[in-house]
Design an enzyme around this catalytic site. Sequence first.
Site, mmCIF file in Angstrom:
data_model
loop_
_atom_site.group_PDB
_atom_site.id
_atom_site.type_symbol
_atom_site.label_atom_id
_atom_site.label_comp_id
_atom_site.label_asym_id
_atom_site.label_seq_id
_atom_site.Cartn_x
_atom_site.Cartn_y
_atom_site.Cartn_z
ATOM 1 N N LYS A 272 -12.209 -6.877 -18.727
ATOM 2 C CA LYS A 272 -11.948 -8.170 -18.083
ATOM 3 C C LYS A 272 -10.545 -8.625 -18.027
ATOM 4 O O LYS A 272 -9.630 -8.941 -17.104
ATOM 5 C CB LYS A 272 -13.104 -9.297 -18.441
ATOM 6 C CG LYS A 272 -14.360 -8.919 -17.930
ATOM 7 C CD LYS A 272 -14.886 -9.916 -17.056
ATOM 8 C CE LYS A 272 -16.042 -9.519 -16.520
ATOM 9 N NZ LYS A 272 -17.412 -9.661 -17.189
ATOM 10 N N LYS B 90 -19.885 4.981 -12.469
ATOM 11 C CA LYS B 90 -21.228 4.456 -13.105
ATOM 12 C C LYS B 90 -21.808 3.192 -12.250
ATOM 13 O O LYS B 90 -20.750 2.580 -11.793
ATOM 14 C CB LYS B 90 -20.710 3.555 -14.457
ATOM 15 C CG LYS B 90 -21.850 3.026 -14.997
ATOM 16 C CD LYS B 90 -21.190 2.120 -16.282
ATOM 17 C CE LYS B 90 -22.495 0.842 -16.772
ATOM 18 N NZ LYS B 90 -22.395 -0.057 -16.106
ATOM 19 N N LYS C 284 -23.068 -3.765 -10.956
ATOM 20 C CA LYS C 284 -22.796 -4.806 -9.915
ATOM 21 C C LYS C 284 -21.394 -5.232 -9.838
ATOM 22 O O LYS C 284 -21.063 -5.595 -8.719
ATOM 23 C CB LYS C 284 -23.590 -6.359 -10.525
ATOM 24 C CG LYS C 284 -24.999 -6.214 -10.126
ATOM 25 C CD LYS C 284 -25.706 -7.264 -11.076
ATOM 26 C CE LYS C 284 -26.176 -6.518 -12.092
ATOM 27 N NZ LYS C 284 -27.336 -7.489 -13.322
HETATM 28 P P1 ADP Z 1 -24.097 -4.153 -14.417
HETATM 29 O O1 ADP Z 1 -23.013 -3.336 -14.951
HETATM 30 O O2 ADP Z 1 -24.574 -3.891 -13.176
HETATM 31 O O3 ADP Z 1 -23.617 -5.537 -14.841
HETATM 32 P P2 ADP Z 1 -25.682 -5.103 -16.775
HETATM 33 O O4 ADP Z 1 -24.384 -4.923 -17.521
HETATM 34 O O5 ADP Z 1 -26.281 -6.304 -16.351
HETATM 35 O O6 ADP Z 1 -25.364 -4.097 -15.346
HETATM 36 O O7 ADP Z 1 -26.738 -4.039 -17.570
HETATM 37 C C1 ADP Z 1 -27.988 -4.212 -17.901
HETATM 38 C C2 ADP Z 1 -28.812 -3.379 -18.465
HETATM 39 O O8 ADP Z 1 -28.742 -2.167 -17.653
HETATM 40 C C3 ADP Z 1 -27.940 -2.854 -19.658
HETATM 41 O O9 ADP Z 1 -28.894 -2.336 -20.770
HETATM 42 C C4 ADP Z 1 -27.064 -1.668 -19.083
HETATM 43 O O10 ADP Z 1 -26.478 -0.708 -20.295
HETATM 44 C C5 ADP Z 1 -28.074 -0.801 -18.134
HETATM 45 N N1 ADP Z 1 -27.029 -0.424 -17.001
HETATM 46 C C6 ADP Z 1 -26.402 -0.961 -16.420
HETATM 47 N N2 ADP Z 1 -25.820 -0.205 -15.286
HETATM 48 C C7 ADP Z 1 -26.312 1.107 -15.773
HETATM 49 C C8 ADP Z 1 -26.114 2.519 -15.244
HETATM 50 N N3 ADP Z 1 -25.158 2.716 -14.393
HETATM 51 N N4 ADP Z 1 -26.524 3.371 -15.939
HETATM 52 C C9 ADP Z 1 -27.443 3.308 -17.057
HETATM 53 N N5 ADP Z 1 -27.681 1.978 -17.603
HETATM 54 C C10 ADP Z 1 -26.974 0.819 -16.864
#
Ligand code: ADP
Length: 321
Positions: free
Chosen positions: A110, A189, A192
């Site tokens: 960030k 990857k 959101k």
């Molecule tokens: P985002 O990156 O969309 O904000 P989060 O950080 O809220 O997602 O992730 C919530 C859970 O989902 C965590 O355990 C994270 O490791 C998993 N996760 C998020 N994106 C992925 C991805 N592209 N592949 C595998 N696991 C993911």
Amino acid sequence: MRILSGIQPSGALHLGNYFGMMRPAIELQEQGEAFYFIADYHSMTSLFDPAARRKNTLDVALDFLACGLDPKKAVFFRQSDVPEVCELTWLLGTLTPMGLLERCHSYKDKVAKGLPVNHGLFAYPVLMASDILIYDSNVVPVGRDQKQHVEVTRDIAIKFNEAYGQTFVLPEPLIREATAAVPGTDGQKMSKSYGNTIEIFGEEKSTRKKLMSLVMDSRTPQEPKPDADKNLAVQLLRLVAPDDVAKDFQDRLCAGGLGYGDLKKALFEHYWQCFAPARARRAELEQNLDYVHTVLREGATRARALARTVLDRAKRNSGLL
Ligand code: ADP
Ligand code: TRP
């Protein structure tokens, strides 16, 4: 074995969340004592809209229950219903070296992007450590991006145990390599924050459009494609279709003769089918919100009782009680 994981109510859940975290967590509820929660305190570091937080929290609850979380097997609750976790965060923070937090990717990324950062975001791994340690958790199923936070948790637990005597159980991250980093619509990857997500319960028309617009290269359908296993649509198909179906599409793409349009059409159909039972369950749950609120309330009561005993142990050992 106690299993614990959490997910932030920061927006609609996507295939990365599902395959990286939710599905492994739901499968593990059969193998031990599972504690899963909606990390609403965490969402405060980056979401400042109360109505959105309320809506997202309910959505995550619906998503998890629709996807198979069984409240008879797993304790399912909202993080802020267990305020003891904030008290333990303070105790842990006093033993957390600044350098440990300064090295965390979540914060560094960030800063590198020039986004505004607050103390909550900097200290977030300490709250996450508290989430994990307060339930004496052994195993934490997460996607690869959260591995560092579980390692930080272990470091903090070791420091506390060294300073005040054996207090905390050391947790292990559980990462399924095959689904640890699900790619998004741009091949990066899925996240959101990158705007490249495919939602689990996306609307039919817009999701079809999203999948049909996946960018492929300009090779003709007839051309053999020896790199078919790395094709983005094939990678996604492997997640949502049965193994033999995905393999068949990959072989046909490799041999030449399969057009990208047909591949993407199959991807959409399998995606839609894959989540059809969960979509139906979600629609039922939406008509029964009282049930959802009851599940969360009962989960909080059970989680809170355990959290209290571990917090008291930490307070006693550190000379507060
Ligand atoms: P985002 O990156 O969309 O904000 P989060 O950080 O809220 O997602 O992730 C919530 C859970 O989902 C965590 O355990 C994270 O490791 C998993 N996760 C998020 N994106 C992925 C991805 N592209 N592949 C595998 N696991 C993911
Ligand atoms: N930080 C995690 C995420 O953004 C969510 C989370 C909070 C969590 N506390 C946790 C995950 C404890 C596992 C264990 O995805």
